[in-house]
Scaffold this motif. Structure first.
Motif, PDB file in Angstrom:
ATOM      1  N   VAL A  38       6.161   3.955  -7.015  1.00  0.00           N
ATOM      2  CA  VAL A  38       5.140   2.910  -7.158  1.00  0.00           C
ATOM      3  C   VAL A  38       5.771   1.557  -7.482  1.00  0.00           C
ATOM      4  N   VAL A  39       5.133   0.502  -7.003  1.00  0.00           N
ATOM      5  CA  VAL A  39       5.443  -0.867  -7.399  1.00  0.00           C
ATOM      6  C   VAL A  39       4.131  -1.471  -7.874  1.00  0.00           C
ATOM      7  N   MET A  40       4.134  -1.992  -9.106  1.00  0.00           N
ATOM      8  CA  MET A  40       2.935  -2.613  -9.662  1.00  0.00           C
ATOM      9  C   MET A  40       3.189  -4.100  -9.872  1.00  0.00           C
ATOM     10  N   ILE A  41       2.262  -4.902  -9.366  1.00  0.00           N
ATOM     11  CA  ILE A  41       2.394  -6.355  -9.384  1.00  0.00           C
ATOM     12  C   ILE A  41       1.158  -6.938 -10.064  1.00  0.00           C
ATOM     13  N   GLN A  42       1.364  -7.737 -11.104  1.00  0.00           N
ATOM     14  CA  GLN A  42       0.212  -8.389 -11.722  1.00  0.00           C
ATOM     15  C   GLN A  42      -0.291  -9.442 -10.749  1.00  0.00           C
ATOM     16  N   ALA A  43      -1.527  -9.253 -10.271  1.00  0.00           N
ATOM     17  CA  ALA A  43      -2.088 -10.114  -9.235  1.00  0.00           C
ATOM     18  C   ALA A  43      -3.144 -11.071  -9.778  1.00  0.00           C
ATOM     19  N   GLY A  44      -3.441 -10.980 -11.030  1.00  0.00           N
ATOM     20  CA  GLY A  44      -4.420 -11.842 -11.678  1.00  0.00           C
ATOM     21  C   GLY A  44      -4.289 -11.669 -13.170  1.00  0.00           C
ATOM     22  N   GLU A  45      -5.082 -12.427 -13.899  1.00  0.00           N
ATOM     23  CA  GLU A  45      -4.982 -12.374 -15.360  1.00  0.00           C
ATOM     24  C   GLU A  45      -5.128 -10.952 -15.890  1.00  0.00           C
ATOM     25  N   ARG A  46      -6.058 -10.196 -15.285  1.00  0.00           N
ATOM     26  CA  ARG A  46      -6.291  -8.814 -15.724  1.00  0.00           C
ATOM     27  C   ARG A  46      -6.433  -7.888 -14.525  1.00  0.00           C
ATOM     28  N   LEU A  47      -5.612  -8.126 -13.502  1.00  0.00           N
ATOM     29  CA  LEU A  47      -5.675  -7.323 -12.281  1.00  0.00           C
ATOM     30  C   LEU A  47      -4.263  -6.984 -11.817  1.00  0.00           C
ATOM     31  N   VAL A  48      -4.045  -5.710 -11.543  1.00  0.00           N
ATOM     32  CA  VAL A  48      -2.751  -5.235 -11.053  1.00  0.00           C
ATOM     33  C   VAL A  48      -2.935  -4.656  -9.655  1.00  0.00           C
ATOM     34  N   LEU A  49      -2.075  -5.096  -8.734  1.00  0.00           N
ATOM     35  CA  LEU A  49      -1.999  -4.499  -7.403  1.00  0.00           C
ATOM     36  C   LEU A  49      -0.938  -3.414  -7.479  1.00  0.00           C
ATOM     37  N   SER A  50      -1.345  -2.188  -7.198  1.00  0.00           N
ATOM     38  CA  SER A  50      -0.447  -1.047  -7.267  1.00  0.00           C
ATOM     39  C   SER A  50      -0.171  -0.540  -5.855  1.00  0.00           C
ATOM     40  N   LEU A  51       1.087  -0.584  -5.454  1.00  0.00           N
ATOM     41  CA  LEU A  51       1.528  -0.075  -4.154  1.00  0.00           C
ATOM     42  C   LEU A  51       2.112   1.307  -4.408  1.00  0.00           C
ATOM     43  N   TRP A  52       1.389   2.330  -4.000  1.00  0.00           N
ATOM     44  CA  TRP A  52       1.727   3.706  -4.355  1.00  0.00           C
ATOM     45  C   TRP A  52       2.218   4.443  -3.124  1.00  0.00           C
ATOM     46  N   ALA A  53       3.382   5.079  -3.225  1.00  0.00           N
ATOM     47  CA  ALA A  53       3.923   5.871  -2.116  1.00  0.00           C
ATOM     48  C   ALA A  53       2.857   6.889  -1.689  1.00  0.00           C
ATOM     49  N   GLU A  54       2.619   6.958  -0.396  1.00  0.00           N
ATOM     50  CA  GLU A  54       1.513   7.745   0.139  1.00  0.00           C
ATOM     51  C   GLU A  54       1.515   9.206  -0.318  1.00  0.00           C
ATOM     52  N   ALA A  55       2.679   9.837  -0.366  1.00  0.00           N
ATOM     53  CA  ALA A  55       2.726  11.250  -0.761  1.00  0.00           C
ATOM     54  C   ALA A  55       2.229  11.441  -2.193  1.00  0.00           C
ATOM     55  N   ALA A  56       2.630  10.556  -3.091  1.00  0.00           N
ATOM     56  CA  ALA A  56       2.174  10.647  -4.484  1.00  0.00           C
ATOM     57  C   ALA A  56       0.686  10.329  -4.584  1.00  0.00           C
ATOM     58  N   PHE A  57       0.232   9.361  -3.812  1.00  0.00           N
ATOM     59  CA  PHE A  57      -1.192   9.014  -3.770  1.00  0.00           C
ATOM     60  C   PHE A  57      -2.011  10.233  -3.355  1.00  0.00           C
ATOM     61  N   GLU A  58      -1.609  10.870  -2.254  1.00  0.00           N
ATOM     62  CA  GLU A  58      -2.342  12.039  -1.749  1.00  0.00           C
ATOM     63  C   GLU A  58      -2.328  13.197  -2.736  1.00  0.00           C
ATOM     64  N   ALA A  59      -1.208  13.380  -3.458  1.00  0.00           N
ATOM     65  CA  ALA A  59      -1.122  14.472  -4.419  1.00  0.00           C
ATOM     66  C   ALA A  59      -2.142  14.322  -5.543  1.00  0.00           C
ATOM     67  N   GLU A  60      -2.444  13.085  -5.908  1.00  0.00           N
ATOM     68  CA  GLU A  60      -3.380  12.860  -7.007  1.00  0.00           C
ATOM     69  C   GLU A  60      -4.805  12.581  -6.551  1.00  0.00           C
ATOM     70  N   VAL A  61      -4.957  11.834  -5.458  1.00  0.00           N
ATOM     71  CA  VAL A  61      -6.268  11.358  -5.041  1.00  0.00           C
ATOM     72  C   VAL A  61      -6.885  12.188  -3.924  1.00  0.00           C
ATOM     73  N   GLY A  62      -6.043  12.691  -3.036  1.00  0.00           N
ATOM     74  CA  GLY A  62      -6.526  13.458  -1.889  1.00  0.00           C
ATOM     75  C   GLY A  62      -5.968  12.891  -0.601  1.00  0.00           C
ATOM     76  N   PRO A  63      -6.195  13.594   0.510  1.00  0.00           N
ATOM     77  CA  PRO A  63      -5.621  13.181   1.786  1.00  0.00           C
ATOM     78  C   PRO A  63      -6.103  11.795   2.223  1.00  0.00           C
ATOM     79  N   VAL A  64      -5.171  11.047   2.783  1.00  0.00           N
ATOM     80  CA  VAL A  64      -5.491   9.735   3.347  1.00  0.00           C
ATOM     81  C   VAL A  64      -6.083   9.949   4.727  1.00  0.00           C
ATOM     82  N   GLY A  65      -7.212   9.323   4.996  1.00  0.00           N
ATOM     83  CA  GLY A  65      -7.843   9.435   6.312  1.00  0.00           C
ATOM     84  C   GLY A  65      -7.120   8.577   7.339  1.00  0.00           C
ATOM     85  N   ARG A  66      -7.054   9.050   8.535  1.00  0.00           N
ATOM     86  CA  ARG A  66      -6.408   8.320   9.627  1.00  0.00           C
ATOM     87  C   ARG A  66      -7.379   8.212  10.784  1.00  0.00           C
TER      88      ARG A  66
END
Length: 138
Positions: A38-66
């Motif tokens: 993961v790469v996390m970037i503070q994008a606002g005063e109280r907002l973080v943009l999180s770029l999460w490697a797809e495999a880790a994302f799917e393991a926690e959240v579920g399959p990515v739709g295509r």
């Protein structure tokens, strides 16, 4: 529940390419960088943009739709002037962005254009002269 968004997390196919685009290309700074995860970037005063490697994302959240087309949402970067819209779009293009749509005057009075990041997520770069547009500026 309070009316706010804390993190915006997007699954990315190639974390190294996304890091290069956002951090080196756009000049943003990572607040947290875990190689391969993961790469996390503070994008606002109280907002973080999180770029999460797809495999880790799917393991926690579920399959990515295509499928054909683009994801049914946009990210927006609002600026204070029309000239800044063109400058940001040029910076994104120099960083390797897909130049989706050049900036144009919009019927609602603003000026916006779009680019795509390495995963095709659409970013709108906008000058919005109305009250809501000024509300989101630093």
């Amino acid at each position: 529940m309070e009316q706010r968004i804390s993190f915006l997390t997007v699954a990315v196919r190639d974390l190294d390419a996304s890091r290069a685009f956002y951090c080196r290309g756009l000049g943003w700074a990572a607040e947290l960088d875990v190689p391969g995860e993961v790469v996390m970037i503070q994008a606002g005063e109280r907002l973080v943009l999180s770029l999460w490697a797809e495999a880790a994302f799917e393991a926690e959240v579920g399959p990515v739709g295509r499928g054909p087309g683009v994801a049914p949402f946009t990210l927006s970067h609002n600026v204070a002037t029309r000239e800044e819209v063109d400058a940001v779009l040029a910076t994104a293009a120099a960083a390797g962005a897909d130049p989706v749509h050049a900036a144009v005057d919009r019927e609602w009075g603003g000026y916006t254009g779009y680019f795509g990041d390495p995963d095709g997520y659409r970013w709108e770069v906008a000058w919005n002269p109305g009250p809501i547009g000024r509300k989101v500026l630093p």
